[in-house]
Design a protein around this motif. Structure first.
Motif, PDB file in Angstrom:
ATOM      1  N   GLN A 173       0.808  -1.225   0.000  1.00  0.00           N
ATOM      2  CA  GLN A 173       0.000   0.000   0.000  1.00  0.00           C
ATOM      3  C   GLN A 173       0.838   1.271   0.000  1.00  0.00           C
ATOM      4  O   GLN A 173       0.437   2.294  -0.558  1.00  0.00           O
ATOM      5  N   LYS A 174       2.029   1.169   0.606  1.00  0.00           N
ATOM      6  CA  LYS A 174       2.836   2.400   0.674  1.00  0.00           C
ATOM      7  C   LYS A 174       3.291   2.862  -0.721  1.00  0.00           C
ATOM      8  O   LYS A 174       3.581   4.033  -0.928  1.00  0.00           O
ATOM      9  N   ASP A 175       3.304   1.934  -1.693  1.00  0.00           N
ATOM     10  CA  ASP A 175       3.670   2.314  -3.069  1.00  0.00           C
ATOM     11  C   ASP A 175       2.672   3.310  -3.662  1.00  0.00           C
ATOM     12  O   ASP A 175       2.990   4.033  -4.606  1.00  0.00           O
ATOM     13  N   ASN A 176       1.446   3.283  -3.129  1.00  0.00           N
ATOM     14  CA  ASN A 176       0.399   4.149  -3.696  1.00  0.00           C
ATOM     15  C   ASN A 176       0.411   5.555  -3.102  1.00  0.00           C
ATOM     16  O   ASN A 176      -0.389   6.398  -3.518  1.00  0.00           O
ATOM     17  N   GLU A 177       1.291   5.784  -2.133  1.00  0.00           N
ATOM     18  CA  GLU A 177       1.347   7.122  -1.533  1.00  0.00           C
ATOM     19  C   GLU A 177       1.746   8.140  -2.600  1.00  0.00           C
ATOM     20  O   GLU A 177       2.684   7.911  -3.358  1.00  0.00           O
TER      21      GLU A 177
END
Lengths: 622, 95
Positions: A611-615
């Motif tokens: 999910q952090k890739d979508n930040e």
């Protein structure tokens, strides 16, 4: 069966090929830019695009494969029609407009529109290549099947001819010429299939066999020399070899009688005999006959569409199922005897002749196939790229509806064409793929010639679309996007053309290698790979805002690899390898039921873990 | 490399409305399709039952799936076109 070239068929075929090539050269000037080459400049009218969709989609699998399957297996072939058409619902309601909105030349563009991820570019391009290759094989097999009766040429020559023509079409004008070839072929296919259907219904049903159809004789066993006898294990039947006037034929023992059978004998000398004579002697004939009509009728005369089916339900039909072919060795010769079976029409009009729905594996195979057909259409790269050839989202939607109308109408006709072939005695026992053109031949030679030329164009249209899709995947997705090869517009077009040439050569090789497999069955696999690799990504990208680039890339990889692994280790492929299908690693012929959910699960799990890739990205679904 | 569409994309105020309608119609068709597959697998013999003019359930259900897809597509296009015209006109007025 022995097929001889017919001058009218050759003339119509050559005229058609000449016209198609003329179109390609005419549009060549429009394909000088990448946009012109890969997406026909995005200026195709929605109606033309819709018919071209139909021309693209109604491939050899539909016209030759489905009609052939219905002719030999009955209703089970129609299940492909239902599944293929149902898939367009997913395309229309879920995929059409977003794909148009997000993409440029290929569906990879749409998947990657939010992320600009190398992993997506690579995996989606590989998936496009894998799906298109699976789809190409049956088209090329179909080309070989067609060219034999049409031009009297061997299978391999047909495959090479299609390869050469298609490479020319694609390499000259890319998507523009491909669109018009598909438009022309789609329109003609629907019109002439309607003509055949009208002729089938006008003739009605009859218990009298046509003169050139095999009609077995029955003699008393006591009147013949029955000393040469062989009992075959699989069928449990006993066969007797009788030599008359130097010609040896195999007969089936039926109690005190002998029933004449058709046989193919591969002699130890290398020669192959059909009913005891070389193929060119035309002793080996087409089959299929109604043995009993309701109320003791011998013929119905002209008949309405619903009455046609109601009558078949109450009739009995002689079929030659593949599973009933007796195979044995006799004095060093390999003998195949084609055994007839009388089947109640009522059993042919429900599922169950091909799909074994009485056991668990059969049920699972069936559900798996229907799932893949439903979800596969909207994930086929060569279908998706057609959304980039129209100017707007509204045009994308309208062209999809035109496609559904044309394709749906054609699929209704397949049922009449298939049962028409079954009951009119035009089936080649060695391959059902030629049933539709041979049905046309039973009416008149001009119709046969036209239908064969259209069927050949069917292959040309679909193969052209597939090659455009694969060349786009190589030149645009892999070289331009993934590898960042610096190319100007002209060089991109050149890269696309070189890729088209290479893919065409590979398609020729595969078409020769897979000779003999049913084309509808093979396309079922292409749908399974497409639905497993691509659809979960498309759906989740559109409707789940937590989808990440890694989730998409892994989902494509897992879906594709699992579907391919299941197919390559399936009983059908074991048969293709020359191994015993019963010894296959598993019993599943259709992978969708496992590989599609697996691909969805992979996407969800990997996306949640990354999910952090979508930040920093937009939180909205595109 | 950017992945912009091959042709310039028009603004579409109705896209959310169309997506919602599309999903509803998709599920409607999906349920009927699953009913067909389920009947074929778990009640195969019932497919022999005559339901219309002496023709069995298998043929009628199969044909109906094809014809229903066409009808649903036409309804969808009609509703979408109407909504597009309505919402896009409002959006233009607002601008």
């Amino acid at each position: 069966m022995n097929y001889e070239a017919n001058p009218i068929a050759v003339a119509i075929f050559l005229a058609f090929v000449g016209f198609v090539l003329g179109i390609s050269f005419y549009f060549a000037r429009k394909a000088k830019s990448a946009e012109g080459y890969f997406a026909a400049g995005g200026n195709i009218h929605w109606f033309v695009n819709g018919v071209a969709f139909a021309g693209d989609y109604l491939s050899a699998a539909s016209f030759l494969g489905i009609c052939g399957l219905i002719a030999t297996m009955g209703y089970d072939g129609f299940l492909y029609s239902i599944g293929y058409l149902a898939g367009w619902i997913v395309a229309l309601f879920v995929v059409a407009e977003p794909m148009k909105r997000l993409g440029k030349y290929t569906f990879t563009d749409a998947l990657d529109s939010k992320f600009n991820s190398k992993a997506i570019q690579l995996m989606a391009a590989i998936s496009t290549l894998a799906v298109s290759m699976f789809y190409l094989i049956p088209q090329m097999v179909g080309a070989g099947v067609l060219v034999t009766p049409l031009l009297g040429l061997p299978h391999w020559m047909g495959v090479c001819m299609v390869g050469a023509i298609v490479i020319t079409i694609v390499a000259t004008a890319g998507m523009t010429s491909t669109t018009y070839v598909q438009f022309l072929k789609g329109g003609l296919l629907i019109i002439f299939s309607t003509v055949i259907t009208v002729m089938v219904l006008s003739r009605g049903l009859s218990t009298e066999s046509r003169p050139d159809t095999f009609n077995p004789k029955m003699i008393a066993a006591a009147d013949a020399d029955t000393t040469i006898r062989v009992t075959e294990a699989k069928t449990g039947l006993t066969f007797v070899k009788i030599v008359e006037e130097g010609v040896a034929n195999w007969w089936i023992v039926r109690g005190d009688n002998l029933e004449q059978a058709q046989s193919k004998v591969e002699m130890h000398s290398g020669e192959t005999l059909y009913n005891g004579a070389p193929k060119t002697d035309n002793k080996f004939q087409s089959v299929g006959l109604v043995t009993k009509l309701p109320d003791g009728q011998t013929e119905t005369g002209s008949i309405g569409p619903l009455n046609y089916f109601a009558t078949i339900q109450e009739s009995e039909i002689v079929r030659y199922p593949k599973g009933k072919v007796a195979k044995f060795d006799h004095e060093g010769d390999h003998v195949k005897v084609f055994v007839p079976e009388i089947t109640a029409g009522a059993d042919l009009m429900i599922p169950g002749q091909k799909f074994k729905l009485k056991d668990g594996v059969g049920k699972m195979n069936f559900i798996s196939l229907m799932l893949a057909l439903f979800l596969g259409t909207a994930s086929l790269p060569h279908v998706l790229i057609r959304y980039y050839t129209v100017p707007s989202q509204r045009d994308a939607r309208k062209s999809t509806i035109v496609a559904i109308c044309g394709i749906g109408f054609f699929y209704v006709l397949t049922l009449f064409i298939g049962f028409g072939a079954m009951t009119l005695g035009v089936i080649d026992v060695e391959s059902g793929n030629m049933s539709a053109p041979l049905l046309a031949k039973a009416f008149n030679i001009f119709l046969f010639s036209t239908i064969s030329a259209i069927a050949f164009a069917t292959v040309l249209g679909t193969v052209s679309g597939l090659i455009v899709a694969t060349s786009g995947a190589i030149a645009h997705d892999l070289m331009d996007n993934y590898m960042n090869v610096q190319m100007n517009d002209k060089q991109k077009v050149m890269a696309g053309k070189i890729a088209a040439f290479a893919v065409g050569i590979i398609a020729i090789i595969l078409g020769i290698a897979f000779k003999g497999m049913n084309v509808a069955f093979l396309v079922g696999w292409a749908f399974a790979v497409a639905a497993s690799a691509n659809l979960p990504s498309i759906i989740m990208l559109l409707f789940w805002k937590k989808t990440t680039a890694k989730g998409i890339a892994y989902s494509i990889g897992v879906g594709m690899v699992s579907a391919l692994a299941i197919i390559l280790s399936s009983p059908s492929m074991y048969g293709q390898y020359g191994l015993d299908p019963a010894s296959a690693l598993h019993k599943l012929d259709n992978p969708g039921i496992i590989s599609i959910p697996l691909s969805f699960i992979t996407l969800v799990v990997v996306s949640l873990m990354t999910q952090k890739d979508n930040e920093g990205l937009s939180t909205e679904a595109p | 490399m950017l992945h912009e569409p091959a042709t310039k994309v028009e603004k579409d105020a109705a896209s959310d409305w169309k997506a919602k309608l599309g999903i509803k119609l998709f599920w409607l068709y999906c349920v009927i399709y699953m009913g067909f597959v389920g009947t074929a697998v778990f009640a195969t013999e019932s497919m022999k039952l005559p339901v219309l003019a002496g023709v069995n359930l298998a043929i009628i259900y199969g044909m109906a799936l094809i014809i229903f897809a066409i009808i649903l597509g036409l309804i969808y296009n009609y509703l979408c076109t109407k909504k597009e015209d309505e919402l896009n006109a409002k959006a233009e007025e607002a601008e």
